[in-house]
Design a protein around this motif. Structure first.
Motif, short mmCIF file in Angstrom:
data_model
loop_
_atom_site.label_atom_id
_atom_site.label_comp_id
_atom_site.label_asym_id
_atom_site.label_seq_id
_atom_site.Cartn_x
_atom_site.Cartn_y
_atom_site.Cartn_z
N SER B 87 0.85 -1.19 0.00
CA SER B 87 0.00 0.00 0.00
C SER B 87 0.88 1.24 0.00
N GLU B 89 -0.03 4.38 0.17
CA GLU B 89 -0.45 5.43 1.09
C GLU B 89 -0.05 5.11 2.52
N TRP B 90 -0.14 3.83 2.90
CA TRP B 90 0.10 3.47 4.29
C TRP B 90 1.53 3.01 4.51
N VAL B 94 -0.11 -4.79 1.91
CA VAL B 94 -1.57 -4.79 1.90
C VAL B 94 -2.14 -5.84 2.85
N LEU B 283 -11.80 2.09 4.55
CA LEU B 283 -10.45 1.98 3.99
C LEU B 283 -10.50 1.83 2.47
N ARG B 286 -11.22 5.18 0.86
CA ARG B 286 -10.03 6.03 0.88
C ARG B 286 -9.01 5.57 -0.15
N ALA B 287 -8.80 4.25 -0.21
CA ALA B 287 -7.82 3.70 -1.14
C ALA B 287 -8.22 4.01 -2.58
N ASP B 292 -4.67 4.18 -4.42
CA ASP B 292 -3.75 3.24 -3.79
C ASP B 292 -4.09 1.86 -4.37
N LEU B 295 -3.98 -1.82 -2.74
CA LEU B 295 -4.89 -1.93 -1.60
C LEU B 295 -6.34 -2.01 -2.08
N ALA B 296 -6.73 -1.05 -2.96
CA ALA B 296 -8.10 -1.04 -3.46
C ALA B 296 -8.39 -2.32 -4.23
#
Lengths: 390, 328
Positions: B87, B89-90, B94, B283, B286-287, B292, B295-296
């Motif tokens: 991920s 973003e994080w 994932v 989540l 957001r992803a 992202d 993740l998505a």
């Protein structure tokens, strides 16, 4: 289905029963036997009280959407200087008795000294009568004729927030009325697209059969096992942020119909397969009718009623989907107004507690969806007017 | 029966392949990638952009490779190592992010389905046996309302009622003191308490449609001659309803899990955004917005896999219940 009165009258069992006159047909029966299919459908539909009520509500809703600018007392994006003002309910009874003309009290905004929140109190010293056909903010009647005539309002410096105002001081009722335009039409356009896809693919599936049928059916199965919301969310999030509201609108209808067609395709295929075996189709084929004539004259008419019924049942699903997407912030975006966009304001608990009237746009969603479901149920029962015959 | 299950399992394989491709395509749809989004965010904040660093990152994440290479790497990682990618973003793998959330989504979805069943079966039977009685009308009316109310609206209303009249929030799945604590009996009880409201909200529309299906099917079944024969032979009312008609009416009930379950998972996603539950919804949203992609994509893929297996389970259950299907 057999509970309808005309349905029971139609049954041949009663028609050739022993109590009947010599030829076994009463004059009343003759009317039924000779009636064209659409008439039978109408009779059957009329008996479905909820469906008739649903049809009425749907009709009213679309009329509201059509004349939105005229019905709304304010513009959808017009900002008043009173954010989060509570609803003002028109009254008939005041201290000096009953008046036929409804009125609203003035609205006074005060700053709460302890919480520093703005609170509104009705100012009972001023009264504004609610009048019909008043001059208000300019709008275009039917989107064509510029005018400033509005159905009702309070002239003379007063305000009329039937359902309060939102965070930016916009009248919730006016926005709700205008939002009907997007919320109600997006389902229609989306259903139209899914209908095209559904008829083409479902028709191919039913007509060719074999491998084509197999592939299309498997595809439908796969698409149906997808949870729709994540899929829609992903597709909707892919819309570039710079797109205009019109482009977003059409993109959403396309996204919704990409999954919506599966249901219609199944209906079309099912009808195709069952109709192919019907006696009247075989008779037509034996009489050397061309394939085109069979489809046009024999298949399509017995098809349309079912298609219309299942379309009516898919529209509310599309309306709900658009509302959900806009609510999540991946559907229609401001400045466009739809019920989902409005409900976005009610997303966090603080604004809902402070201004519960922000939840009101949920009501037209529920009412419309209910009305469409009742209407669709009635149409589905009426779609097969000969069901009572065998 | 075994042959049917094997056939059904074999069909799962192409389904999963198509699903993984669809998942990958839709997360690749937005123009640009996470790094272009990241750059525009940096620019908005007025920060300096190190283009070399961005290019290096793009190479490192493989974003400069063609889509099919990215896809096969991603799938190979999942299949061989259970590695769902990284991920952006994080800054975490994932797998670490989605594991517990997917589990909680599944718990809520399955729980909602059980809730829907436990309400729909008795109410559906009652409504059919006592057709056109006052309770039947009330249930039908409530059912229609339940079908027409979007569940996020229901969530808002519940939240409003909870905070207005009970002084508590309806959001979250854990009380603050348990939020980051390890699992214990206390946390479990706390979790169950918080679970009730989401289960009701997510389960409502499914319950409503299951009630209608059960009622309609049972009504058809009760009109059949064998029920009349049973009545004539003097079977008690309970017996002549429950013994055969209910069993037959249960078939479509089981097959409807196939479409009710994806619907419930969908509902859970929206409701969890409103109630701010630590499940997939917030989540995923957001992803998706941050592009992202792994993740998505992993969320979309795993949610679809979940529903596919749900449908599979319902098909097998149905075949077990109804012999006509396995020999079809």
């Amino acid at each position: 289905m057999g509970k309808s009165v005309s349905g029971d009258e139609m049954t041949p069992k009663e028609a050739d029963g022993s109590v009947m006159p010599e030829n076994g047909v009463t004059p009343g029966d003759e009317v039924i036997f000779l009636a064209p299919p659409w008439k039978l459908m109408w009779w059957k539909f009329r008996e479905h009280k909820l469906a008739v009520a649903g049809a009425t509500v749907v009709l009213i809703m679309y009329c509201i959407a059509l004349f939105a600018g005229f019905i709304a007392p304010y513009g959808a994006t017009q900002r008043m200087r009173q954010p989060l003002a509570p609803p003002q309910i028109p009254r008939f009874i005041s201290d000096d008795g009953f008046s036929f003309r409804p009125f609203v009290y003035g609205l006074k905004g005060e700053l709460d000294r302890t919480t520093f929140e703005r609170v509104y109190v009705p100012d009972t010293s001023v009264r504004y009568p609610v009048e019909f056909f008043v001059r208000g903010a300019p709008h275009k009647f039917l989107g064509l004729i510029p005018t400033n005539l509005r159905l009702f309002g309070v002239p003379g410096g007063g305000t009329l927030y039937l359902m309060g105002t939102d965070r930016l001081g916009r009248d919730v009722f006016s926005r709700m009325v205008v939002a009907a335009q997007i919320s109600l039409t997006i389902g229609l356009v989306g259903v139209f697209l899914s209908l095209v896809l559904g008829i083409v693919l479902g028709g191919m599936s039913g007509y060719f059969g074999g491998a084509v049928d197999n592939i299309i059916q498997r595809l439908i199965e796969i698409l149906r096992s997808f949870p729709t919301i994540p899929l829609w969310m992903a597709l909707a999030a892919a819309m570039p942020p710079f797109w205009s509201p019109v482009m977003v609108y059409f993109a959403i209808t396309i996204i919704l119909s990409m999954i919506g067609w599966t249901g219609l395709a199944r209906v079309v295929r099912g009808r195709f397969l069952s109709l192919r075996e019907e006696d009247f189709v075989i008779a037509a084929r034996l009489s050397a009718a061309t394939e085109a004539r069979i489809i046009r004259k024999h298949l399509l008419p017995s098809f349309t009623s079912h298609i219309i019924a299942s379309i009516t049942l898919s529209i509310p699903r599309m309306i709900l989907a658009e509302t959900a997407l806009s609510f999540l912030g991946v559907g229609m975006r401001p400045p466009a107004v739809s019920w989902g966009v409005m409900l976005q304001d009610a997303q966090n608990i603080y604004s809902v507690v402070m201004a519960p009237w922000l939840m009101l746009p949920g009501i037209p969603v529920v009412v419309t969806v209910l009305a469409f479901n009742f209407l669709g149920d009635g149409l589905r029962d009426a779609a097969d007017p000969y069901a009572g015959l065998n | 029966m075994t042959a049917y299950i094997v056939r059904r399992l074999l069909f799962i394989i192409p389904t999963l392949i198509v699903i993984s491709i669809i998942s990958f395509i839709i997360i690749r749809l937005p123009p640009g990638d996470f790094l272009t989004m990241y750059m525009s965010t940096l620019m908005e904040e007025g920060a300096e952009i190190n283009h070399e660093l961005i290019e290096a990152l793009r190479r490192q994440y493989g974003l400069d490779r063609p889509a099919y290479v990215q896809y096969s790497r991603w799938i190979w990682g999942i299949l061989s190592r259970g590695d769902f990618g990284y991920s952006f973003e994080w800054g975490q793998p994932v797998r670490a992010l989605i594991g517990e959330r997917l589990l909680l989504t599944m718990v809520i979805s399955v729980g909602s389905l059980l809730f829907a069943w436990s309400i729909a079966l008795p109410v559906g039977i009652y409504s059919a046996v006592k057709q056109y009685s006052l309770p039947d009308y009330i249930f039908t009316f409530l059912g229609f309302i339940g079908l027409a109310t979007p569940n996020f609206l229901l969530a808002i209303i519940f939240m409003y009622i909870a905070s207005q009249y009970f002084g508590t929030g309806a959001g979250g799945l854990f009380s603050p003191e348990y939020a980051d604590a390890a699992w214990s009996f206390g946390k479990f009880v706390d979790f169950l308490k918080h679970l009730i409201i989401p289960l009701i909200i997510v389960g409502t529309s499914g319950t409503a449609s299951l009630i209608r299906i059960t009622r309609a099917n049972l009504l058809d079944e009760l009109k059949k001659p064998y029920v009349e024969a049973a009545t004539a032979k003097g079977l008690s009312k309970a017996r002549r309803v429950l013994k055969y008609p209910v069993r037959v009416a249960l078939n479509p009930f089981v097959s409807s899990i196939g479409f009710v379950f994806p619907q419930i998972v969908s509902g859970e996603i929206i409701v969890s955004v409103v109630l701010n539950l630590p499940t997939t919804g917030p989540l995923l949203l957001r992803a998706l917005l941050a592009q992202d992609m792994y993740l998505a994509g992993s969320f979309v893929l795993m949610l679809a896999v979940m529903t596919v297996f749900g449908v599979l389970l319902s098909d097998i259950l149905l075949a077990w219940l109804d012999p006509r299907i396995r020999y079809d």
